[in-house]
Scaffold this active site. Sequence first.
Site, PDB file in Angstrom:
ATOM      1  N   HIS A 150     -51.661 -18.753  12.390  1.00 34.00           N
ATOM      2  CA  HIS A 150     -51.412 -19.007  10.962  1.00 34.00           C
ATOM      3  C   HIS A 150     -50.641 -17.834  10.349  1.00 34.00           C
ATOM      4  O   HIS A 150     -49.641 -18.041   9.640  1.00 34.00           O
ATOM      5  CB  HIS A 150     -52.772 -19.199  10.269  1.00 34.00           C
ATOM      6  N   GLU A 151     -51.072 -16.610  10.633  1.00 35.99           N
ATOM      7  CA  GLU A 151     -50.413 -15.433  10.047  1.00 35.99           C
ATOM      8  C   GLU A 151     -49.022 -15.214  10.638  1.00 35.99           C
ATOM      9  O   GLU A 151     -48.103 -14.798   9.925  1.00 35.99           O
ATOM     10  CB  GLU A 151     -51.286 -14.187  10.245  1.00 35.99           C
TER      11      GLU A 151
END
Length: 367
Positions: free
Chosen positions: A137-138
């Site tokens: 996600h990051e």
Amino acid sequence: MPDDKTIGPFEGRRRFPGISSRAYEHPSDRAALVAMRRLSGFDLVLKQMSGLVSERAIRLAFLAGSVRAGEQQFHRLHEMARESAYILDLPTVPELFVTQDPQPNAMAIGMDKPFIVVTSGLVELLDDDEMRTVIGHEVGHILSGHAVYRTMLLILTRFAAALSGIPLGTIGVHAIITALQEWFRKSELSCDRAGLLVGQDPEVSMRALMKVAGGSQLHEMSTDAFLEQAAEYEGAGDLRDSVLKLMNLLGRSHPFPVVRVAELRKWADGDDYRRILAGEYPRREYDPNASVREEVKASANAYRESVRTTTDPLFGLLRDLADGAVDAGGKLRDRFTGRRDEPGATPDGGTPPDDHTPPSSGGKKAE
């Protein structure tokens, strides 16, 4: 690009060479980003706005007060960052820091060289598979260029706090912060999808979000029940509840977990996710040619479909009012153009000829 020999393959998971962030970005997020990227020097202006709070100072703060993952520290997290960069074809592996904080959280910040920060609370909460989706996600935030705007949001928030003692000193800043938070909530939905592309297991991605909402006692939770909870949140209550939901979002940088799980489930079940897994996705080499008009159109279509299908009372009322306005507009048009809603009326407002009356130029019965 990360070294293929030391990183892949990963348990049969697919890799996406050259993937553009447009492949997974939420339509409203994507439209805003395409427009901003087309503005010459926009990111440079943002960086100059940072003033005395530089990226170097932010990184030094984490370098001094947190633990940097690597070969000898948090090795498994370091490997997750490497494989996430490999799968999403990020040119470089971002640094990853673990900071002491019982609140589960993660973020990608920085401008020239974005890095990832995860809290100790999150590390203790999630298992390896779940943590992999969070780091993915990051990495998605970094690939999308979100880290620049996230950093500006942090800087402006600190700036607003510093001006809090000055009457009317933060009105303009708070307006910008509110706008950035609204955009950033949509960007979170985008990067939940990026995390899914890294983990490639929808149940794991949803499980991670459920744990963020309810803690580590996963055996006490159910994905189906959580999705039912999301449906209830979306449509239950009356107009007062709808207004309260909007008010509850003020000041939040992330959507509520039930909303994120429902959105992720919908995307995982859709054609876009399946096409990406099959290797059909936009490539970043074509990003400079992306049409702002097409992205805005896609965003508008997504919002239109969302409003059409929503069960939220407030948006349902707005939809009905819009439909009523269209209907009222049609009636006004008919009144001023001579059209009538009489039975059998023709499109031009007249009445059809008698069945036994052949049409003629004068409109009279044939002799």
